[in-house]
Design a protein around this motif. Structure first.
Motif, mmCIF file in Angstrom:
data_model
loop_
_atom_site.group_PDB
_atom_site.id
_atom_site.type_symbol
_atom_site.label_atom_id
_atom_site.label_comp_id
_atom_site.label_asym_id
_atom_site.label_seq_id
_atom_site.Cartn_x
_atom_site.Cartn_y
_atom_site.Cartn_z
ATOM 1 N N SER A 144 0.845 -1.187 0.000
ATOM 2 C CA SER A 144 0.000 0.000 0.000
ATOM 3 C C SER A 144 0.888 1.247 0.000
ATOM 4 N N PRO A 145 0.383 2.387 -0.467
ATOM 5 C CA PRO A 145 1.223 3.606 -0.543
ATOM 6 C C PRO A 145 1.833 4.003 0.802
ATOM 7 N N SER A 146 1.046 3.955 1.863
ATOM 8 C CA SER A 146 1.587 4.355 3.168
ATOM 9 C C SER A 146 2.667 3.391 3.638
ATOM 10 N N TYR A 174 5.508 -7.440 11.287
ATOM 11 C CA TYR A 174 4.434 -8.295 11.792
ATOM 12 C C TYR A 174 3.185 -8.091 10.950
ATOM 13 N N GLY A 175 2.389 -9.133 10.898
ATOM 14 C CA GLY A 175 1.164 -9.100 10.118
ATOM 15 C C GLY A 175 0.804 -10.479 9.617
ATOM 16 N N PRO A 176 -0.280 -10.608 8.871
ATOM 17 C CA PRO A 176 -0.724 -11.918 8.370
ATOM 18 C C PRO A 176 0.328 -12.536 7.444
ATOM 19 N N PRO A 177 0.296 -13.846 7.285
ATOM 20 C CA PRO A 177 1.254 -14.484 6.374
ATOM 21 C C PRO A 177 0.965 -14.147 4.918
ATOM 22 N N GLY A 178 2.033 -14.161 4.116
ATOM 23 C CA GLY A 178 1.882 -13.915 2.691
ATOM 24 C C GLY A 178 1.732 -12.460 2.316
ATOM 25 N N THR A 179 2.182 -11.542 3.160
ATOM 26 C CA THR A 179 2.045 -10.110 2.867
ATOM 27 C C THR A 179 3.356 -9.477 2.409
ATOM 28 N N GLY A 180 4.440 -10.263 2.238
ATOM 29 C CA GLY A 180 5.684 -9.731 1.675
ATOM 30 C C GLY A 180 6.777 -9.447 2.665
ATOM 31 N N HIS A 302 3.952 -2.773 10.408
ATOM 32 C CA HIS A 302 2.807 -3.666 10.251
ATOM 33 C C HIS A 302 2.523 -3.888 8.774
ATOM 34 N N PHE A 303 2.549 -5.160 8.343
ATOM 35 C CA PHE A 303 2.228 -5.540 6.974
ATOM 36 C C PHE A 303 0.801 -6.072 6.953
ATOM 37 N N ASP A 304 -0.095 -5.296 6.348
ATOM 38 C CA ASP A 304 -1.499 -5.692 6.296
ATOM 39 C C ASP A 304 -1.788 -6.394 4.975
ATOM 40 N N LEU A 305 -2.947 -7.043 4.896
ATOM 41 C CA LEU A 305 -3.356 -7.700 3.659
ATOM 42 C C LEU A 305 -3.558 -6.675 2.552
ATOM 43 N N GLU A 309 -6.653 -2.315 -4.848
ATOM 44 C CA GLU A 309 -5.679 -1.710 -5.754
ATOM 45 C C GLU A 309 -4.388 -2.527 -5.793
ATOM 46 N N GLU A 310 -3.907 -2.964 -4.615
ATOM 47 C CA GLU A 310 -2.684 -3.751 -4.568
ATOM 48 C C GLU A 310 -2.883 -5.124 -5.221
#
Length: 354
Positions: A144-146, A174-180, A302-305, A309-310
């Motif tokens: 995401s841009p932010s 930290y964040g859900p799996p598969g977010t990069g 924090h890496f979110d899903l 757009e992404e």
């Protein structure tokens, strides 16, 4: 024949009685002979001990009175002890040096660091890696841009730290799996001109008592990196859990002694910022971390899903790399037509109502 047999039996019986009588009569004589031999042997041993003690005493007395011999003996024993101690430590230091440069620790699953053995086996590939230019930290990473702005600042700061020889910061993703998270850690290392090493927290707990030694070897190996090393620990919450829960004694929430000792060794190395390595932790459940881990983390991201757009960007990137680009290069695309009947036949006859 009968009389002859009886006569033979009587003769054997008479000889046996005579032999038994002779043995009874000679038993006292035999015991006396054994006693005399034992007394003689005892006397011989005592005389030998007295003679040896006399000779030893005279030799020791002569040795003590001669100060030159005493000095030479003490110096020789001291040199011998120093030699044994030095050889032992030199062997251990040499072993650690060879292990740190010719191989990788058992906890490391993958690394971009070039070892001597790898350079000898694949010289062309190693030369290409050494001559390759630093990559963009976000090349091939869709965020995401932010979040993209946040991690780009981290990449710039890390690269400047590498150029200026400063102390690296420890980062938590930290964040859900598969977010990069893992992909960004690799890109961050390559962008900064560093090597990366990937490990997982789930490999530490099964090591038991060997975990402390393996952890020290890991950081010793990381400290020998000339380019700097980004040590990425995936599933860090599997290892860096709370050492004890406040107000409870539940066995499910309290780790064992071996894992606690390994965690203490990790905290020791993590508490000292270095210009040789940096730690990047990845976790899906950061709230399970020990409080000492949280106090040693400098940056948390924090890496979110991905949002709509992404996800569109991900699909477009996949299409460009695996469909459009091979087609423009003249490569044939093999398409498989999906047949539901053949698929059901492959799975077997469906049950009624399926």
């Amino acid at each position: 024949m009968e009389l002859r047999h009886k006569h033979e039996m009587l003769r054997v019986e008479a000889e046996a009685r005579a032999r038994a009588k002779a043995e009874r009569e000679n038993a006292d004589i035999i015991r006396e002979q054994i006693r005399l031999k034992a007394a003689e042997h005892r006397q011989t041993v005592l005389e030998s001990i007295r003679t040896a003690g006399t000779l030893f005493g005279e030799g020791f007395r002569a040795f003590v009175t001669d100060w030159d011999k005493v000095t030479a003996t003490v110096a020789g024993l001291t040199l011998l002890a120093v030699g044994v101690y030095s050889a032992k430590n030199a062997t251990a230091v040499t072993g650690r040096f060879i292990e740190a440069r010719l191989g990788k620790p058992s906890l490391v699953r993958a690394t971009s660091r070039i070892t001597v053995l790898e350079a000898l086996r694949h010289p062309i590939q190693v030369s290409r890696r050494l001559l390759s230019r630093p990559q963009d930290a976000l090349e091939g990473v869709v965020l995401s841009p932010s979040l993209e702005a946040r991690v780009r600042d981290i990449a710039i700061a890390t690269r400047n730290t590498k150029k200026n020889g400063g102390l690296y910061r420890h980062i938590l993703l930290y964040g859900p799996p598969g977010t990069g998270k893992t992909l960004f850690a690799k890109k961050l290392a390559l962008h900064s001109g560093m090597d990366y090493a990937i490990m997982t927290g789930g490999d530490v707990a099964p090591m038991g008592r060997e975990g402390v030694t393996a952890m020290h070897k890991l950081f010793d190996w990381a400290s020998t990196s000339r380019r700097g090393l980004l040590l990425f620990m995936d599933e860090a919450d599997a290892f860096l859990r709370k050492r004890a829960s406040a107000g409870t004694f539940s066995l499910q929430e309290e780790i064992n002694n071996d894992l606690r000792a390994t965690l203490n060794a990790f905290l020791y190395h993590m508490g000292q910022h270095s210009n040789k390595f940096m730690l990047v932790l990845a976790s899906n459940l950061p709230e399970q971390f020990d409080c000492a881990i949280n106090s040693r983390i400098d940056v948390m991201v924090h890496f979110d899903l991905p949002q709509q757009e992404e996800r569109e960007r991900l699909v477009r990137m996949y299409f460009d790399n695996y469909v459009l680009k091979p087609a423009t290069e003249g490569k044939r695309l093999h398409l498989v037509v999906w047949d539901p009947q053949s698929w059901l036949a492959h799975l077997g006859t469906p049950s009624p109502g399926a």
